[in-house]
Design a protein around this motif. Sequence first.
Motif, short mmCIF file in Angstrom:
data_model
loop_
_atom_site.label_atom_id
_atom_site.label_comp_id
_atom_site.label_asym_id
_atom_site.label_seq_id
_atom_site.Cartn_x
_atom_site.Cartn_y
_atom_site.Cartn_z
N THR A 1 -60.75 -4.97 71.36
CA THR A 1 -61.89 -5.83 71.66
C THR A 1 -63.00 -5.60 70.63
OG1 THR A 1 -62.86 -4.16 73.14
CG2 THR A 1 -61.33 -5.75 74.12
N ASP A 2 -64.08 -6.37 70.74
CA ASP A 2 -65.18 -6.24 69.79
C ASP A 2 -66.15 -5.11 70.14
OD1 ASP A 2 -64.18 -8.26 68.26
OD2 ASP A 2 -65.47 -9.83 69.08
N GLY A 3 -65.84 -4.36 71.18
CA GLY A 3 -66.67 -3.24 71.58
C GLY A 3 -66.28 -2.75 72.95
N PRO A 4 -66.77 -1.57 73.34
CA PRO A 4 -66.48 -1.05 74.69
C PRO A 4 -66.98 -2.01 75.76
CG PRO A 4 -67.45 0.64 73.28
CD PRO A 4 -67.61 -0.65 72.55
N GLY A 5 -66.25 -2.10 76.86
CA GLY A 5 -66.60 -3.01 77.93
C GLY A 5 -66.89 -2.28 79.23
N VAL B 1 -57.96 -13.51 82.09
CA VAL B 1 -58.79 -12.36 82.43
C VAL B 1 -60.07 -12.47 81.60
CG1 VAL B 1 -59.02 -9.86 82.25
CG2 VAL B 1 -56.84 -10.85 82.98
N TRP B 2 -61.20 -12.22 82.23
CA TRP B 2 -62.48 -12.24 81.54
C TRP B 2 -62.97 -10.80 81.41
CZ3 TRP B 2 -65.79 -17.02 81.25
CH2 TRP B 2 -65.07 -18.17 81.58
N ALA B 3 -63.35 -10.39 80.20
CA ALA B 3 -63.78 -9.02 79.95
C ALA B 3 -65.02 -9.02 79.06
CB ALA B 3 -62.66 -8.22 79.29
N ASP B 4 -66.08 -8.35 79.53
CA ASP B 4 -67.31 -8.32 78.72
C ASP B 4 -67.22 -7.25 77.64
OD1 ASP B 4 -68.14 -5.79 79.87
OD2 ASP B 4 -68.88 -6.88 81.61
N VAL B 5 -68.15 -7.32 76.68
CA VAL B 5 -68.28 -6.34 75.60
C VAL B 5 -69.68 -5.75 75.78
CG1 VAL B 5 -68.12 -5.93 73.13
CG2 VAL B 5 -66.81 -7.80 74.17
N PHE B 6 -69.83 -4.88 76.76
CA PHE B 6 -71.13 -4.49 77.27
C PHE B 6 -71.94 -3.61 76.31
CE2 PHE B 6 -74.10 -2.33 80.14
CZ PHE B 6 -74.48 -3.36 80.98
N PHE B 7 -71.23 -2.79 75.53
CA PHE B 7 -71.92 -1.79 74.71
C PHE B 7 -71.80 -2.13 73.22
CE2 PHE B 7 -70.27 0.24 78.56
CZ PHE B 7 -71.43 0.72 79.11
N HIS C 1 -72.03 -6.18 69.84
CA HIS C 1 -71.41 -7.42 70.35
C HIS C 1 -71.60 -7.57 71.85
CE1 HIS C 1 -69.50 -8.25 66.49
NE2 HIS C 1 -69.19 -6.97 66.43
N LYS C 2 -72.69 -7.02 72.37
CA LYS C 2 -72.95 -7.07 73.80
C LYS C 2 -73.15 -8.50 74.32
CE LYS C 2 -77.97 -6.50 73.28
NZ LYS C 2 -79.14 -5.68 73.64
N ASP C 3 -73.35 -9.45 73.40
CA ASP C 3 -73.55 -10.85 73.80
C ASP C 3 -72.24 -11.62 73.90
OD1 ASP C 3 -73.01 -10.79 71.10
OD2 ASP C 3 -74.87 -11.81 70.48
N GLY D 1 -77.57 -12.24 71.06
CA GLY D 1 -78.52 -11.15 71.04
C GLY D 1 -78.83 -10.55 72.39
N LYS D 2 -78.36 -11.19 73.47
CA LYS D 2 -78.63 -10.67 74.82
C LYS D 2 -77.34 -10.12 75.44
CE LYS D 2 -82.60 -13.65 75.67
NZ LYS D 2 -83.28 -14.56 76.62
N THR D 3 -77.50 -9.29 76.45
CA THR D 3 -76.34 -8.69 77.11
C THR D 3 -75.71 -9.69 78.07
OG1 THR D 3 -77.31 -6.48 76.96
CG2 THR D 3 -75.54 -6.78 78.55
N VAL D 4 -74.41 -9.92 77.89
CA VAL D 4 -73.67 -10.85 78.75
C VAL D 4 -72.60 -10.04 79.46
CG1 VAL D 4 -72.20 -12.89 78.79
CG2 VAL D 4 -74.12 -12.78 77.20
N ALA D 5 -72.56 -10.11 80.79
CA ALA D 5 -71.66 -9.21 81.52
C ALA D 5 -71.32 -9.72 82.90
CB ALA D 5 -72.32 -7.83 81.65
N HIS D 6 -70.27 -9.16 83.45
CA HIS D 6 -69.83 -9.30 84.84
C HIS D 6 -69.50 -10.75 85.22
CE1 HIS D 6 -69.73 -9.02 89.25
NE2 HIS D 6 -69.51 -7.73 89.06
N VAL D 7 -68.27 -10.96 85.57
CA VAL D 7 -67.77 -12.28 85.96
C VAL D 7 -67.37 -12.26 87.43
CG1 VAL D 7 -66.02 -14.04 85.52
CG2 VAL D 7 -66.96 -12.72 83.63
N GLU D 8 -67.66 -13.33 88.13
CA GLU D 8 -67.14 -13.55 89.48
C GLU D 8 -66.68 -14.99 89.59
OE1 GLU D 8 -65.51 -12.85 91.90
OE2 GLU D 8 -66.78 -11.95 93.44
#
Length: 517
Positions: free
Chosen positions: A406-410, A422-428, A431-433, A454-461
Amino acid sequence: MIRRMILASSLLFAVHAAPAAPDAVALYKEHCAACHAETRLGGTGPALIPQTLHRMYGPKLVDVISNGRVATQMPGYSDVLSDAEIAAIAEYLKTPLAEVPDWGPDDITASRDMRDDYTPVDAPQWTSDPMNITLVVETGDHHVSVLDGDTFEVLDRFPTPFAVHGGPKFSPDGRYVFIMSRDGWVQKYDIWALHEVGRVRAGVNSRNIAMSKDGKHLAVANYLPMTLTILSTDDLTVEKVMPVIGRDGTPSRVSAVYQDPRHDAFILALKDTPEIWQVATDPNAAPVYEGFVHSREKGMIEALPSSKGLFARKRIMLNEPLDDFFFSPDYRFLIGAARASEKGVVVNMTVGREVATLPLGGMPHLGSGISWMRDGRRVMATPHLKDAAISVIDMQTWKLVKTIKTDGPGFFMRSHEKSPYVWADVFFGPHKDEIHVIDKQTLEIVKTLNPAPGKTVAHVEFTKDGKYALVSIWEDDGAVIVYDAATLQEIKRLPMRKPSGKYNVWNKISFSDGTSH
């Protein structure tokens, strides 16, 4: 000689002229104790102790004292206190308490506050599908929004205790939701009536909550004190407070508590001793024999049980403590990992022992792991908090199927039984966006979304039917973005105050495939 005398006099004058260091304890009592208590264990405000403030150390803690918290009762003190006084208070709050607080049944009962203005209703007081309600936790100003999963209208927005953590838990019929804060408050809210029922403080520093299979009991995992608190879901009264002490006598914090519907029990992760506890939620649970057993012949057991029936405790011994858990969908297996370890372990919950190890370095976040069917075999996947990768494991052989780069830790992963992705964020990291969309069968990233550069994008439901995916822009001026889960096109944005977790009633109470439990 005269020069030396003048120099000495100057130094003496400087010492006497230097202002005295601020008295942090006195300042705290004057400005903070009314809300946070002289004990620092909290009152109308949260507990101010290292265990609850460790994420706010440094500039954040000084900033909160100086400028307050928006949309809360916390005022700023920059116009009342000097920079040195604010810094002194911040340092004082980092010091541990002289004694570990004792928060027992009497303390819990005294904190119980049921709402006088709450009236039960016989049916939902709105026309939406009660199974397609999604709760959005807004940590920016400590509120929860009640979202219609069909129209995405906000039906209600209610205040919560400080720093909600661990995920809300719904009653089996989806009517009530229970919400816990890091400083131990448990809140009960009636979704049908759109009204808080009451709240109680079950601990001083708590980790998460779990609902029993029958919906009658709510367990609260505590760091302070080192206990498991069990509440009645009906009226938030105390049913039991269990001190958590290992077989070797070591007191332990509880990292987390989970529901185990297969064995009708709560499962506890012990932080400080290599054990898992299975606490029965069945009134007719079989006796647990922990000592010497002379005979196990059916109907002729010769031994003294350590416990039996409701809340009977069984210990499962491990090689090392586990911090984070994932369960197979049938709850036969528990997959766990320690934060400092480079492996995961598989525990057979029926026989009560470790049966396999997994190559899981990079601090896997198993609590956000999910599973699905791939080519007729069930696989599980977990993000990693330190590695830019997702590990996919075969749940029959317990072998690594693939490491998805991935582009970074999630931090979070989600799917739905009706979704091919499957949806997976790149939280850290930088590439947190981004959020990756991964094909369940090929295990390839098919698209990377970047909805808020530029903003943190995370968590899918997902909504109940899996038609829409909801993604958070994890900022104070953030939003919940609604995507078409099939076309991956954005449908709308709902402004929110730092929306973190989102929880759909049906997905949670049905243990939907692709939802962490």
